[in-house]
Structures are given as C-alpha cells and as structure tokens.
Design a protein around this motif. Structure first.
Motif, PDB file in Angstrom:
ATOM      1  N   TYR A  77     -37.331 101.263  37.013  1.00 24.71           N
ATOM      2  CA  TYR A  77     -36.561 101.945  35.961  1.00 24.71           C
ATOM      3  C   TYR A  77     -35.534 100.987  35.350  1.00 24.71           C
ATOM      4  O   TYR A  77     -35.348 100.967  34.129  1.00 24.71           O
ATOM      5  CB  TYR A  77     -35.859 103.171  36.544  1.00 24.71           C
ATOM      6  N   ALA A  78     -34.893 100.193  36.201  1.00 16.55           N
ATOM      7  CA  ALA A  78     -33.895  99.229  35.710  1.00 16.55           C
ATOM      8  C   ALA A  78     -34.537  98.207  34.790  1.00 16.55           C
ATOM      9  O   ALA A  78     -33.959  97.801  33.785  1.00 16.55           O
ATOM     10  CB  ALA A  78     -33.216  98.533  36.893  1.00 16.55           C
ATOM     11  N   ARG A  79     -35.749  97.776  35.137  1.00 17.08           N
ATOM     12  CA  ARG A  79     -36.454  96.807  34.289  1.00 17.08           C
ATOM     13  C   ARG A  79     -36.893  97.439  32.980  1.00 17.08           C
ATOM     14  O   ARG A  79     -36.958  96.778  31.945  1.00 17.08           O
ATOM     15  CB  ARG A  79     -37.684  96.264  35.026  1.00 17.08           C
ATOM     16  N   LEU A  80     -37.225  98.725  33.026  1.00 22.13           N
ATOM     17  CA  LEU A  80     -37.719  99.428  31.840  1.00 22.13           C
ATOM     18  C   LEU A  80     -36.610  99.656  30.812  1.00 22.13           C
ATOM     19  O   LEU A  80     -36.857  99.627  29.604  1.00 22.13           O
ATOM     20  CB  LEU A  80     -38.326 100.773  32.263  1.00 22.13           C
ATOM     21  N   PRO A  92     -39.541  95.690  28.513  1.00 24.89           N
ATOM     22  CA  PRO A  92     -39.947  95.566  27.106  1.00 24.89           C
ATOM     23  C   PRO A  92     -39.446  94.286  26.454  1.00 24.89           C
ATOM     24  O   PRO A  92     -40.101  93.726  25.574  1.00 24.89           O
ATOM     25  CB  PRO A  92     -39.312  96.799  26.453  1.00 24.89           C
ATOM     26  N   GLU A  93     -38.262  93.810  26.888  1.00 26.13           N
ATOM     27  CA  GLU A  93     -37.721  92.589  26.274  1.00 26.13           C
ATOM     28  C   GLU A  93     -38.596  91.377  26.553  1.00 26.13           C
ATOM     29  O   GLU A  93     -38.569  90.384  25.815  1.00 26.13           O
ATOM     30  CB  GLU A  93     -36.285  92.333  26.739  1.00 26.13           C
ATOM     31  N   ALA A  94     -39.406  91.461  27.630  1.00 28.61           N
ATOM     32  CA  ALA A  94     -40.317  90.355  27.933  1.00 28.61           C
ATOM     33  C   ALA A  94     -41.316  90.159  26.804  1.00 28.61           C
ATOM     34  O   ALA A  94     -41.724  89.032  26.507  1.00 28.61           O
ATOM     35  CB  ALA A  94     -41.041  90.617  29.250  1.00 28.61           C
ATOM     36  N   LEU A  95     -41.706  91.246  26.162  1.00 24.00           N
ATOM     37  CA  LEU A  95     -42.641  91.150  25.038  1.00 24.00           C
ATOM     38  C   LEU A  95     -42.044  90.307  23.915  1.00 24.00           C
ATOM     39  O   LEU A  95     -42.738  89.477  23.313  1.00 24.00           O
ATOM     40  CB  LEU A  95     -43.000  92.552  24.538  1.00 24.00           C
ATOM     41  N   ILE A  96     -40.764  90.505  23.649  1.00 20.93           N
ATOM     42  CA  ILE A  96     -40.089  89.730  22.594  1.00 20.93           C
ATOM     43  C   ILE A  96     -40.008  88.262  22.985  1.00 20.93           C
ATOM     44  O   ILE A  96     -40.306  87.362  22.187  1.00 20.93           O
ATOM     45  CB  ILE A  96     -38.687  90.300  22.337  1.00 20.93           C
ATOM     46  N   GLY A 155     -48.551  95.495  28.445  1.00 16.57           N
ATOM     47  CA  GLY A 155     -47.387  95.994  29.156  1.00 16.57           C
ATOM     48  C   GLY A 155     -47.760  97.128  30.093  1.00 16.57           C
ATOM     49  O   GLY A 155     -48.871  97.673  30.030  1.00 16.57           O
ATOM     50  N   GLY A 156     -46.849  97.485  30.968  1.00 19.80           N
ATOM     51  CA  GLY A 156     -47.089  98.589  31.888  1.00 19.80           C
ATOM     52  C   GLY A 156     -47.136  99.920  31.159  1.00 19.80           C
ATOM     53  O   GLY A 156     -46.526 100.087  30.097  1.00 19.80           O
ATOM     54  N   ARG A 172     -45.374  99.395  22.013  1.00 19.34           N
ATOM     55  CA  ARG A 172     -46.027  99.680  20.728  1.00 19.34           C
ATOM     56  C   ARG A 172     -45.079  99.466  19.555  1.00 19.34           C
ATOM     57  O   ARG A 172     -45.452  98.847  18.552  1.00 19.34           O
ATOM     58  CB  ARG A 172     -46.556 101.119  20.736  1.00 19.34           C
ATOM     59  N   ILE A 173     -43.861  99.955  19.670  1.00 19.94           N
ATOM     60  CA  ILE A 173     -42.936  99.820  18.550  1.00 19.94           C
ATOM     61  C   ILE A 173     -42.529  98.358  18.356  1.00 19.94           C
ATOM     62  O   ILE A 173     -42.434  97.869  17.222  1.00 19.94           O
ATOM     63  CB  ILE A 173     -41.679 100.721  18.730  1.00 19.94           C
ATOM     64  N   LEU A 174     -42.340  97.631  19.444  1.00 17.99           N
ATOM     65  CA  LEU A 174     -41.976  96.222  19.331  1.00 17.99           C
ATOM     66  C   LEU A 174     -43.100  95.409  18.690  1.00 17.99           C
ATOM     67  O   LEU A 174     -42.855  94.561  17.816  1.00 17.99           O
ATOM     68  CB  LEU A 174     -41.629  95.650  20.707  1.00 17.99           C
ATOM     69  N   THR A 175     -44.328  95.658  19.120  1.00 21.36           N
ATOM     70  CA  THR A 175     -45.463  94.938  18.543  1.00 21.36           C
ATOM     71  C   THR A 175     -45.627  95.272  17.068  1.00 21.36           C
ATOM     72  O   THR A 175     -45.895  94.388  16.241  1.00 21.36           O
ATOM     73  CB  THR A 175     -46.756  95.277  19.303  1.00 21.36           C
ATOM     74  N   LYS A 176     -45.441  96.538  16.734  1.00 21.76           N
ATOM     75  CA  LYS A 176     -45.548  96.960  15.333  1.00 21.76           C
ATOM     76  C   LYS A 176     -44.523  96.229  14.470  1.00 21.76           C
ATOM     77  O   LYS A 176     -44.858  95.719  13.389  1.00 21.76           O
ATOM     78  CB  LYS A 176     -45.343  98.475  15.238  1.00 21.76           C
TER      79      LYS A 176
END
Length: 433
Positions: A71-74, A131-135, A152-153, A161-165
């Motif tokens: 949860y903390a990572r999310l 999610p910040e890992a995606l960035i 992603g998980g 999805r929103i970050l990729t968009k």
C-alpha cells in the motif's frame, strides 16, 4: 517444413515498439530532451487527474486488504508525483549515453576501429505498485533511445493507465512515436512477454522475491534485477552513539517498505549494553517491533529471533538485532544472509571501515550513513529502472549506463585480413587516438 509465427496482439505490440525504438535510437540528443520536457509538462498539467485516479487504486487496495508495504508503494501523493516529474527533467539534463566513443583506435593506416555506445532496443519492465516507477522508467528509456513495454501490478492498474495515456499524448507532439511506450494490463500477458525474445532485449522485474525468481526461471531474455532487499547496519565498537542512533532510525523508519531499508541490525558486543537500550527506545518510539538473538534479549525486551528472521525482508516496521564479537563476524553474517543490495557500518575507526567496505559482498557498502541513499535519483542518475544485485555490471541503482550497449565500427579502404597473416604479415599499429 517452414514454421510460421502466429501474430498475437502482444506480438503486434512488441513489433510496433521495436519499430518505434529503431526510430528513437537515431534521434538527436535535442529531440529526446525536448520530448522529455513535453512529458514533464504534460504530467504537471494532469496532476489533479493522476492523483484522483491513484486514490481510486488506494481505495480498492484497502478493500482488498493488501499488505501495508505494498500500500505504501502504491500511494503516489503530491510529493512523490512532483519528485517523479523533477526526475524526468533531471534525466534530460544528463549526458547523452548514446554515440559515445569508448575506443577510437588505428589498427593500421586507414583502418580505424571505434567502439560506440548504442541503445539496447526494447525493454520489458514488470513492476508491483509504485506508479512513479512508470514515470522514471519511461524517461530513462526515452533518454537512452530504447522502446519500453511496461506491466504494472493489478493494484496500480488505473494509475498506470492514466500515466501512460498522459505520456503517449505528450509524445504525439514530439519526434518520438508514442508506440515506443506501451502498457500491458493483464497477468496473462506477463508469461507471453517473457517469451518474446525476438522482440524484447532486456527484462527488468521489480517486485517480490518469488516474482523475480519466477521471471528469471521463465524467460530466455536477459534479466536485470534483485530478488531481495535484505540490508544490514553494523554498529562497530568504535561507533559514536548519537550518530549510530540517527542512522539506525533513518535506515529502518524513513521508508520501511523500500528495498534499501535495513532488516537486520548487528551490534558489537563491547557497546551492546550501552547502545541497545538507547537505540531500542528510539526505534520503539517510531513504532518498530524488535526481534533479537539470545544475547540481545538479555539487554532489552525483544521477541526472540530465529534463523528465519536473518533471511527475511520485512518491508515493514520490524527489525532483527544480533550481537556480534567482531567486524569479521559481522561481515560473515552479512555475506551469508544478505542479498547483496546495500549494507552499512557505523564506526569512527577508518581502518575497520575499510575492512568492512572491501570485504562485504554487496552492490552498495556504506560508512557512517543510511542505506536509504541506495537510489538512482540520490546518486545523481536522474532516476533508476531498478537496482541490480548481480555480480556482473550494471550493479546497484541502474540508470542510463545500464540501458545502453555498444557496437564495434571498423572502417577501412580495401583492407583484407590476409595482409596481416603469414610469414610476410604486416604488423598492426594499434594506436589509440
């Protein structure tokens, strides 16, 4: 009989990514940096939508009772998102890793050898939460000229999805084909991704020990990553008490879900009676549950630790404590139970610190500072795609240097190998420029 490859949706995605990556690889430094600035601006403009979407993932995670560490990572939050955006701009400021002449050598007059850095091709990144890992990963991929397929998980599906968009929309106004950045959304796609060795050049898994092992065991694609983050802090007999307390508390409680948080505290027997009560008080004030060996349990009130505790990455406010009789015993314990991630010593004896740093087998070995510095952003890499604990490089936080390879370019003027063989062989000059 000729075997034909049946094109699945994922194969088509991989083909598109590979084509886009080929075009990205030859873009100028300026074009790639300009694209990164466009991504940073788009993320800033979409902050409210991104944070609101992440909140949906957090609410769903609460309903599913996911582990506190996950949860903390999310959780993204304003500060984490802003740091990730700053990381995109930091990556843009870094030296271009592509086209660097590592070797420039005359083999003979008119026969020139160059070893030049170039992108790997297509990266497959599989990560849990964060999610910040995606960035971070996307910005490093763009800077290094690589395409990237992200998975992603499921707990972070809406955030991803929103970050990729947002990122793909931003790339449409740049020289980069948005197909260079792709997102997978189902668990089933992971197994298929691992089979795409014709299209994917490197897999980087970021997740649990069991998941990373699964990836390593189920692909022919090279894998870069680490399975465990079992980090240690050793308090030597020459440690300074206030410094030791401050570093211990930070290394355990600053972000206990991180892979660079300590899981085991080793304390020299000569200072244990004085140090342990003070350190235990400071840790318990931060909500840390302590477990200790028999010697530690005679000094402070702790649950008795067993063999399992020395092998466990808690990713939580739990710390195992062991009393040792020398730096050599501490090193032996770390090399037996550690995961080769990051280990640290607190001591005012520089000779002991040198022994520790030279003999501990880990990607990061620190003296008088917190293990929490094991991070690509803190190292000045702009960001990181992950941390590698393998012996071969890249090792530790992996930034741009881990996402490029090299090729040998040889230019001649009708030169042939026969000239340099036999009894009348012409010698090579082998002169470096």
């Amino acid at each position: 009989m000729v075997a034909f490859e049946i094109a699945s949706p994922l194969i088509e995605i991989a083909q598109q990514t590979r084509t886009a990556a080929g075009k990205l690889a030859v873009l100028s430094t300026e074009a790639r940096n300009s694209a990164l600035e466009s991504v940073a601006q788009a993320l800033e403009a979409a902050k409210p939508e991104i944070l609101a979407t992440n909140e949906k993932d957090l609410q769903a995670a609460k309903a599913d009772n996911i582990a506190p560490a996950l949860y903390a990572r999310l959780k993204l939050g304003e500060s984490k998102l802003q740091s990730a955006i700053a990381g995109v701009r930091d990556v843009a400021k870094l030296e271009d890793p592509i086209g660097v002449n590592q070797i420039h050598r005359q083999l003979d007059e008119g026969l020139i050898l160059k070893r030049v850095t170039c992108p790997l091709g297509v990266l497959g990144i599989i990560f849990e939460a964060r999610p910040e890992a995606l960035i971070q990963i996307t910005s490093l991929a763009i800077k290094s000229g690589n395409g990237v397929i992200l998975k992603g998980g499921t707990e972070a599906i809406n955030s991803c999805r929103i970050l990729t968009k947002v990122i793909q929309q931003a790339l449409k106004s740049t020289a980069i084909d948005p197909a260079a950045v792709q997102l997978l959304t189902t668990r089933e796609e992971i197994r298929e991704l691992l089979e795409l060795d014709r299209y994917v050049d490197l897999i980087i898994p970021r997740g649990s020990n069991s998941f990373v092992r699964y990836v390593q065991d189920n692909t022919r694609i090279p894998v870069l990553g680490h399975a465990d983050g079992i980090c240690h802090l050793y308090l030597d007999k020459a440690a300074e008490i206030n410094k030791a307390i401050k570093i211990t508390v930070d290394a355990k409680t600053h972000y206990p879900a991180a892979c660079n948080a300590i899981e085991t505290l080793l304390v020299h027997q000569d200072i244990a009676a004085e140090f342990l009560p003070q350190i235990a008080k400071a840790l318990e004030a931060e909500g840390v549950q302590l477990r200790g060996d028999e010697a530690a349990s005679k000094i402070i009130d702790v649950r008795l630790a067993d063999e399992h505790d020395w092998k466990t990455e808690y990713s939580d406010l739990i710390l195992a404590i062991k009393i040792v009789d020398s730096v050599e015993t501490a090193i032996a314990h770390i090399n037996q139970y550690g995961s080769k991630h990051t280990d640290a010593i607190v001591t005012e004896d520089n000779q002991t610190a040198d022994i520790f740093q030279n003999r501990v087998d880990a990607a990061g070995v620190y003296h008088n500072c917190s293990t929490r510095f094991a991070d690509g952003f803190r190292y000045g890499f702009g960001a990181e795609v992950g941390i590698s604990t393998q012996q071969m490089p890249p090792r530790g936080p992996v930034g741009l240097e881990g996402l490029v390879t090299y090729k040998y370019k040889v230019t001649g003027d009708g030169h042939i190998a026969a000239t340099y063989t036999g009894t009348d062989a012409k010698p090579f000059t082998h002169r470096d420029y």
